[in-house]
Design a protein around this motif. Sequence first.
Motif, PDB file in Angstrom:
ATOM      1  N   GLN A 124       0.828  -1.071   0.059  1.00  0.00           N
ATOM      2  CA  GLN A 124      -0.159   0.017  -0.088  1.00  0.00           C
ATOM      3  C   GLN A 124       0.758   1.354  -0.023  1.00  0.00           C
ATOM      4  O   GLN A 124       1.740   1.314   0.496  1.00  0.00           O
ATOM      5  N   LYS A 125       0.358   2.336  -0.291  1.00  0.00           N
ATOM      6  CA  LYS A 125       1.237   3.461  -0.812  1.00  0.00           C
ATOM      7  C   LYS A 125       1.586   4.097   0.473  1.00  0.00           C
ATOM      8  O   LYS A 125       2.769   4.669   0.699  1.00  0.00           O
ATOM      9  N   LYS A 126       0.849   3.985   1.774  1.00  0.00           N
ATOM     10  CA  LYS A 126       1.139   4.628   3.032  1.00  0.00           C
ATOM     11  C   LYS A 126       2.315   3.754   3.580  1.00  0.00           C
ATOM     12  O   LYS A 126       3.256   4.642   4.068  1.00  0.00           O
ATOM     13  N   PHE A 127       2.519   2.751   3.205  1.00  0.00           N
ATOM     14  CA  PHE A 127       3.757   2.065   3.773  1.00  0.00           C
ATOM     15  C   PHE A 127       5.055   2.250   2.703  1.00  0.00           C
ATOM     16  O   PHE A 127       5.991   2.307   3.747  1.00  0.00           O
ATOM     17  N   LYS A 128       4.820   3.171   1.839  1.00  0.00           N
ATOM     18  CA  LYS A 128       6.003   3.545   1.251  1.00  0.00           C
ATOM     19  C   LYS A 128       6.753   4.762   1.808  1.00  0.00           C
ATOM     20  O   LYS A 128       7.879   4.953   1.569  1.00  0.00           O
ATOM     21  N   ASN A 129       5.872   5.208   2.767  1.00  0.00           N
ATOM     22  CA  ASN A 129       6.492   6.601   3.528  1.00  0.00           C
ATOM     23  C   ASN A 129       7.432   6.160   4.555  1.00  0.00           C
ATOM     24  O   ASN A 129       8.150   6.774   5.126  1.00  0.00           O
ATOM     25  N   ILE A 130       7.858   4.686   4.888  1.00  0.00           N
ATOM     26  CA  ILE A 130       8.546   4.480   5.838  1.00  0.00           C
ATOM     27  C   ILE A 130       9.756   4.365   5.243  1.00  0.00           C
ATOM     28  O   ILE A 130      10.095   3.224   4.315  1.00  0.00           O
ATOM     29  N   LYS A 131      11.015   4.832   5.757  1.00  0.00           N
ATOM     30  CA  LYS A 131      12.230   4.986   5.236  1.00  0.00           C
ATOM     31  C   LYS A 131      13.026   4.094   5.891  1.00  0.00           C
ATOM     32  O   LYS A 131      12.871   3.614   7.010  1.00  0.00           O
ATOM     33  N   GLU A 132      14.362   3.994   5.393  1.00  0.00           N
ATOM     34  CA  GLU A 132      15.409   3.073   5.987  1.00  0.00           C
ATOM     35  C   GLU A 132      15.660   3.916   7.470  1.00  0.00           C
ATOM     36  O   GLU A 132      15.796   5.240   7.587  1.00  0.00           O
ATOM     37  N   GLY A 133      15.764   3.034   8.257  1.00  0.00           N
ATOM     38  CA  GLY A 133      16.154   3.516   9.741  1.00  0.00           C
ATOM     39  C   GLY A 133      14.917   3.891  10.401  1.00  0.00           C
ATOM     40  O   GLY A 133      15.012   4.031  11.694  1.00  0.00           O
ATOM     41  N   ASP A 134      13.741   3.673   9.905  1.00  0.00           N
ATOM     42  CA  ASP A 134      12.504   3.903  10.694  1.00  0.00           C
ATOM     43  C   ASP A 134      12.010   2.836  11.332  1.00  0.00           C
ATOM     44  O   ASP A 134      12.755   1.626  11.334  1.00  0.00           O
ATOM     45  N   THR A 135      11.010   2.874  11.915  1.00  0.00           N
ATOM     46  CA  THR A 135      10.513   1.596  12.973  1.00  0.00           C
ATOM     47  C   THR A 135       8.937   1.655  12.639  1.00  0.00           C
ATOM     48  O   THR A 135       8.318   2.704  12.492  1.00  0.00           O
ATOM     49  N   LEU A 136       8.400   0.580  12.473  1.00  0.00           N
ATOM     50  CA  LEU A 136       6.770   0.066  12.279  1.00  0.00           C
ATOM     51  C   LEU A 136       6.723  -0.657  13.423  1.00  0.00           C
ATOM     52  O   LEU A 136       6.991  -1.642  13.537  1.00  0.00           O
ATOM     53  N   ILE A 137       5.542  -0.176  14.217  1.00  0.00           N
ATOM     54  CA  ILE A 137       5.079  -1.163  15.289  1.00  0.00           C
ATOM     55  C   ILE A 137       3.537  -1.514  15.153  1.00  0.00           C
ATOM     56  O   ILE A 137       2.835  -0.658  14.614  1.00  0.00           O
ATOM     57  N   VAL A 138       3.244  -2.915  15.016  1.00  0.00           N
ATOM     58  CA  VAL A 138       2.040  -3.341  15.027  1.00  0.00           C
ATOM     59  C   VAL A 138       1.515  -3.881  16.257  1.00  0.00           C
ATOM     60  O   VAL A 138       2.100  -4.470  17.199  1.00  0.00           O
TER      61      VAL A 138
END
Length: 230
Positions: A17-31
């Motif tokens: 999905q497009k929104k996940f493309k905003n997560i860049k190298e070095g960032d963190t995603l929490i579920v």
Amino acid sequence: MVYVTGDMHGDYALFSQKKFKNIKEGDTLIVCGDFGFIWRGDSKEKKILDKLGKKKYRILFVDGTHENFDLIARYPVVNFAGGKAHKIRDNIYHLMRGQIFEIEGEKYFAMGGGESPDIDMRVDHDTWSRAEIPTQEEMREGAENLERCKYKVDYMITHEPAQKIKNFLRLKDNEPLTVSGLNAYLQELSANCDFKRWFFGSLHEDKFVSATQVALFQNLVNAQTGEVVS
């Protein structure tokens, strides 16, 4: 940057999905629970985890109710960012219950687990696990860890909401209340802790309940700014 989202249930297509493309190298995603990518333990699932393991950002998750707790428990327990976690891949970690993690200079309290609303059906089909409900030891450790930092953290990451929040959302939707001991425990934490935002995912709803309480499902939210990423 740190981003937070709701239940993924093992749906790899979400990452396209497009929104996940905003997560860049070095960032963190929490579920916020029900990560779902550790369920069968077969070769297909391992290949998907390997793909996720090649992401340039970190993927962290608390457990929900629809998890294979036996499989998760087989992964090694490591010290990650100041708290205990199961290391799934070099960039994927399961944040264990009651732990506090320091991410980008801010403190995140994690408490996974819950109580399945479809417990009767899941028991009938032998897919229910008692491990979905946090133990007294896990909740006690969470309280002790919070006490050590004087009940002040930046963010609360849970699967279930506090009792009053769950009551409010369920009454508003005219749905029956199913409040557990965990909800009551989280309510005590809500009353005693100082935090900026509390993110939870179990209700499958995207809603800013208040300035500090955020229900997540499909939304991707910047933890620091509170902005929804599109």
